[in-house]
Design a protein around this motif. Sequence first.
Motif, PDB file in Angstrom:
ATOM      1  N   PRO A  99       0.838  -1.203   0.000  1.00 47.91           N
ATOM      2  CA  PRO A  99       0.000   0.000   0.000  1.00 47.91           C
ATOM      3  C   PRO A  99       0.876   1.257   0.000  1.00 47.91           C
ATOM      4  N   ASP A 100       0.256   2.402  -0.265  1.00 41.23           N
ATOM      5  CA  ASP A 100       0.972   3.673  -0.163  1.00 41.23           C
ATOM      6  C   ASP A 100       1.677   3.751   1.193  1.00 41.23           C
ATOM      7  N   TYR A 101       2.836   4.351   1.210  1.00 41.93           N
ATOM      8  CA  TYR A 101       3.663   4.591   2.394  1.00 41.93           C
ATOM      9  C   TYR A 101       4.365   3.345   2.933  1.00 41.93           C
ATOM     10  N   THR A 102       3.968   2.161   2.503  1.00 41.29           N
ATOM     11  CA  THR A 102       4.614   0.902   2.854  1.00 41.29           C
ATOM     12  C   THR A 102       4.846   0.717   4.355  1.00 41.29           C
ATOM     13  N   ALA A 103       3.858   1.075   5.164  1.00 45.80           N
ATOM     14  CA  ALA A 103       3.927   0.807   6.606  1.00 45.80           C
ATOM     15  C   ALA A 103       3.739  -0.676   6.865  1.00 45.80           C
ATOM     16  N   PHE A 104       3.064  -1.357   5.928  1.00 46.96           N
ATOM     17  CA  PHE A 104       2.849  -2.799   6.021  1.00 46.96           C
ATOM     18  C   PHE A 104       2.776  -3.378   4.619  1.00 46.96           C
ATOM     19  N   ILE A 105       2.898  -4.694   4.539  1.00 47.13           N
ATOM     20  CA  ILE A 105       2.762  -5.429   3.283  1.00 47.13           C
ATOM     21  C   ILE A 105       1.756  -6.549   3.529  1.00 47.13           C
ATOM     22  N   ILE A 106       0.872  -6.749   2.584  1.00 49.55           N
ATOM     23  CA  ILE A 106      -0.032  -7.888   2.612  1.00 49.55           C
ATOM     24  C   ILE A 106       0.534  -8.942   1.663  1.00 49.55           C
ATOM     25  N   GLN A 107       0.587 -10.168   2.152  1.00 52.21           N
ATOM     26  CA  GLN A 107       1.104 -11.277   1.348  1.00 52.21           C
ATOM     27  C   GLN A 107      -0.004 -12.312   1.165  1.00 52.21           C
ATOM     28  N   PHE A 108      -0.156 -12.791  -0.062  1.00 52.94           N
ATOM     29  CA  PHE A 108      -1.120 -13.850  -0.320  1.00 52.94           C
ATOM     30  C   PHE A 108      -0.598 -15.147   0.271  1.00 52.94           C
ATOM     31  N   ASN A 109      -1.489 -15.929   0.839  1.00 56.47           N
ATOM     32  CA  ASN A 109      -1.148 -17.220   1.418  1.00 56.47           C
ATOM     33  C   ASN A 109      -1.509 -18.287   0.392  1.00 56.47           C
ATOM     34  N   ASP A 110      -0.522 -18.879  -0.236  1.00 60.09           N
ATOM     35  CA  ASP A 110      -0.775 -19.857  -1.288  1.00 60.09           C
ATOM     36  C   ASP A 110      -1.348 -21.173  -0.758  1.00 60.09           C
ATOM     37  N   LYS A 111      -1.284 -21.370   0.556  1.00 62.15           N
ATOM     38  CA  LYS A 111      -1.846 -22.589   1.151  1.00 62.15           C
ATOM     39  C   LYS A 111      -3.306 -22.416   1.540  1.00 62.15           C
ATOM     40  N   ASP A 112      -3.758 -21.166   1.679  1.00 54.65           N
ATOM     41  CA  ASP A 112      -5.132 -20.878   2.097  1.00 54.65           C
ATOM     42  C   ASP A 112      -5.551 -19.549   1.485  1.00 54.65           C
ATOM     43  N   ASP A 113      -6.371 -19.601   0.451  1.00 55.47           N
ATOM     44  CA  ASP A 113      -6.744 -18.368  -0.246  1.00 55.47           C
ATOM     45  C   ASP A 113      -7.739 -17.499   0.532  1.00 55.47           C
ATOM     46  N   THR A 114      -8.166 -17.945   1.713  1.00 54.20           N
ATOM     47  CA  THR A 114      -9.027 -17.105   2.553  1.00 54.20           C
ATOM     48  C   THR A 114      -8.227 -16.467   3.692  1.00 54.20           C
ATOM     49  N   ASN A 115      -6.920 -16.615   3.655  1.00 52.59           N
ATOM     50  CA  ASN A 115      -6.052 -16.050   4.688  1.00 52.59           C
ATOM     51  C   ASN A 115      -4.969 -15.211   4.027  1.00 52.59           C
ATOM     52  N   PHE A 116      -4.772 -14.015   4.560  1.00 55.69           N
ATOM     53  CA  PHE A 116      -3.691 -13.144   4.118  1.00 55.69           C
ATOM     54  C   PHE A 116      -2.640 -13.078   5.221  1.00 55.69           C
ATOM     55  N   LEU A 117      -1.418 -12.798   4.844  1.00 49.10           N
ATOM     56  CA  LEU A 117      -0.319 -12.646   5.791  1.00 49.10           C
ATOM     57  C   LEU A 117       0.057 -11.173   5.837  1.00 49.10           C
TER      58      LEU A 117
END
Length: 97
Positions: free
Chosen positions: A31-49
């Motif tokens: 996201p803008d400002y990069t305070a955090f990153i969201i990562q896709f979880n390839d083992k569970d598509d209903t969970n983000f990291l």
Amino acid sequence: MEYRNLEKARTIIDEATGLTVAYAYDDLVFPDYTAFIIQFNDKDDTNFLCHFHEDCDEKETLFKELSKACIKNKCSLTLKGDFKLTQKKEEVELQFI
């Protein structure tokens, strides 16, 4: 190739923080400002990291808001830890801590 629902990640980030997605690469959403990153979880598509920048002072608040937005959008969020960005000439190096 894994299907990744970028629109769902974009919605969660917007609802939780009002930020837009500045960049997406492979399984990472910045996201803008990069305070955090969201990562896709390839083992569970209903969970983000979720990874937070090492200098972010609002980790607890941001994680709480992101988690609420995930629940609203029928998914979950897992806190994975911190990261740092280092400028290497014209490139940026991402290191998970």
